[in-house]
Design a protein around this motif. Structure first.
Motif, short mmCIF file in Angstrom:
data_model
loop_
_atom_site.label_atom_id
_atom_site.label_comp_id
_atom_site.label_asym_id
_atom_site.label_seq_id
_atom_site.Cartn_x
_atom_site.Cartn_y
_atom_site.Cartn_z
N GLU A 11 0.79 -1.22 0.17
CA GLU A 11 0.03 -0.01 0.01
C GLU A 11 0.79 1.13 -0.09
O GLU A 11 0.20 2.40 -0.29
CB GLU A 11 -1.00 0.03 1.30
CG GLU A 11 -2.07 -1.10 1.22
CD GLU A 11 -2.83 -1.08 0.14
OE1 GLU A 11 -3.26 -0.03 -0.46
OE2 GLU A 11 -3.24 -2.25 -0.40
N LYS A 12 2.04 1.20 0.45
CA LYS A 12 3.04 2.39 0.70
C LYS A 12 2.58 3.31 1.40
O LYS A 12 3.13 4.55 1.51
CB LYS A 12 3.09 3.03 -0.77
CG LYS A 12 3.59 2.05 -2.06
CD LYS A 12 4.90 1.40 -1.72
CE LYS A 12 5.52 0.86 -2.91
NZ LYS A 12 6.07 -0.30 -2.77
N GLU A 13 1.64 3.22 2.61
CA GLU A 13 1.21 4.08 3.27
C GLU A 13 1.02 3.34 4.78
O GLU A 13 0.35 1.90 4.77
CB GLU A 13 -0.23 4.51 3.14
CG GLU A 13 -0.22 5.50 1.91
CD GLU A 13 -1.31 6.10 1.47
OE1 GLU A 13 -1.38 7.27 0.86
OE2 GLU A 13 -2.60 5.64 1.73
N PHE A 14 1.02 3.92 5.76
CA PHE A 14 0.62 3.32 7.06
C PHE A 14 0.59 4.28 8.18
O PHE A 14 0.77 5.61 7.95
CB PHE A 14 1.61 2.33 7.58
CG PHE A 14 3.40 2.79 7.71
CD1 PHE A 14 3.61 3.40 8.77
CD2 PHE A 14 3.98 3.17 6.54
CE1 PHE A 14 5.03 3.80 8.96
CE2 PHE A 14 5.36 3.78 6.64
CZ PHE A 14 5.78 4.13 7.81
N ALA A 65 -1.58 10.02 16.25
CA ALA A 65 -1.65 8.97 14.95
C ALA A 65 -0.97 9.79 13.79
O ALA A 65 -1.30 10.92 13.35
CB ALA A 65 -2.87 9.01 14.35
N PHE A 66 0.44 9.23 13.39
CA PHE A 66 1.21 9.76 12.54
C PHE A 66 0.84 9.44 11.10
O PHE A 66 0.93 7.98 11.00
CB PHE A 66 2.61 9.69 12.71
CG PHE A 66 3.20 10.33 13.97
CD1 PHE A 66 3.35 11.82 13.77
CD2 PHE A 66 3.69 9.84 15.04
CE1 PHE A 66 3.78 12.72 14.90
CE2 PHE A 66 4.13 10.43 16.05
CZ PHE A 66 4.24 11.86 16.12
N GLU A 67 0.27 9.88 10.28
CA GLU A 67 -0.12 9.15 9.00
C GLU A 67 1.06 9.37 7.81
O GLU A 67 1.73 10.23 7.79
CB GLU A 67 -1.24 9.99 8.24
CG GLU A 67 -2.29 10.06 9.26
CD GLU A 67 -3.65 10.57 8.54
OE1 GLU A 67 -3.66 10.85 7.36
OE2 GLU A 67 -4.53 10.83 9.44
N CYS A 68 1.61 8.11 7.49
CA CYS A 68 2.88 8.11 6.84
C CYS A 68 2.84 7.41 5.55
O CYS A 68 2.12 6.53 5.17
CB CYS A 68 3.93 7.17 7.90
SG CYS A 68 3.84 7.70 9.43
N PHE A 82 10.05 -0.26 8.72
CA PHE A 82 9.54 0.87 7.81
C PHE A 82 9.81 2.03 8.03
O PHE A 82 9.53 2.35 9.15
CB PHE A 82 7.94 0.55 7.64
CG PHE A 82 7.81 -1.16 7.18
CD1 PHE A 82 8.05 -1.33 5.83
CD2 PHE A 82 7.22 -1.82 7.99
CE1 PHE A 82 7.77 -2.43 5.37
CE2 PHE A 82 6.88 -3.17 7.57
CZ PHE A 82 7.06 -3.39 6.31
N ILE A 83 10.36 2.76 7.48
CA ILE A 83 10.53 4.32 7.72
C ILE A 83 9.67 5.14 6.68
O ILE A 83 9.64 5.23 5.60
CB ILE A 83 12.02 4.82 7.35
CG1 ILE A 83 13.02 3.88 8.27
CG2 ILE A 83 12.32 6.09 7.71
CD1 ILE A 83 14.39 3.94 7.86
N GLY A 84 9.02 5.89 7.26
CA GLY A 84 7.95 6.87 6.82
C GLY A 84 8.14 8.24 6.82
O GLY A 84 8.69 8.80 7.74
N LYS A 85 7.51 8.71 5.91
CA LYS A 85 7.39 10.45 5.78
C LYS A 85 6.27 10.98 6.41
O LYS A 85 5.24 10.43 5.81
CB LYS A 85 7.75 10.91 4.37
CG LYS A 85 7.94 12.28 4.32
CD LYS A 85 8.07 12.66 2.77
CE LYS A 85 9.08 13.46 2.62
NZ LYS A 85 9.36 13.97 0.98
N VAL A 86 6.09 11.59 7.45
CA VAL A 86 4.86 11.88 8.00
C VAL A 86 4.36 13.09 7.18
O VAL A 86 4.91 14.04 6.92
CB VAL A 86 5.04 12.36 9.53
CG1 VAL A 86 3.83 12.74 10.17
CG2 VAL A 86 5.69 11.29 10.35
#
Length: 86
Positions: A11-14, A65-68, A82-86
């Motif tokens: 999905e590329k989102e979390f 809740a950080f949407e990443c 997993f490293i995400g951009k917030v």
């Protein structure tokens, strides 16, 4: 892999949640292994709400809740990070 580890690369989102003391036990229980057809949120009594910017839902009871969006994945012998951009 648990559902999250399978869903994030696809999905590329979390969403990353911070837990406070009031929900710490429930949040810990979300890490248990449930059958693929069982919602961890439902099983522990959390409420899923739509996120504002990503597809995965957020937990209503969580104070943060950080949407990443997925930025990078690191795979080790024991886990996926997993490293995400917030």
């Amino acid at each position: 892999l648990k559902d999250t580890a399978a869903n994030v690369p696809r999905e590329k989102e979390f969403v990353v949640h911070l837990a406070d003391e009031a929900i710490a036990e429930q949040m810990h229980r979300c890490g248990e292994r449930f059958a693929a057809d069982v919602s961890e949120l439902d099983a522990v009594g959390f409420t899923a709400l739509p996120s504002l910017r990503v597809k995965p839902p957020r937990i209503a009871e969580a104070p943060v809740a950080f949407e990443c969006v997925l930025w990078e994945t690191l795979e080790t012998a024991s886990r996926h990070i997993f490293i995400g951009k917030v």
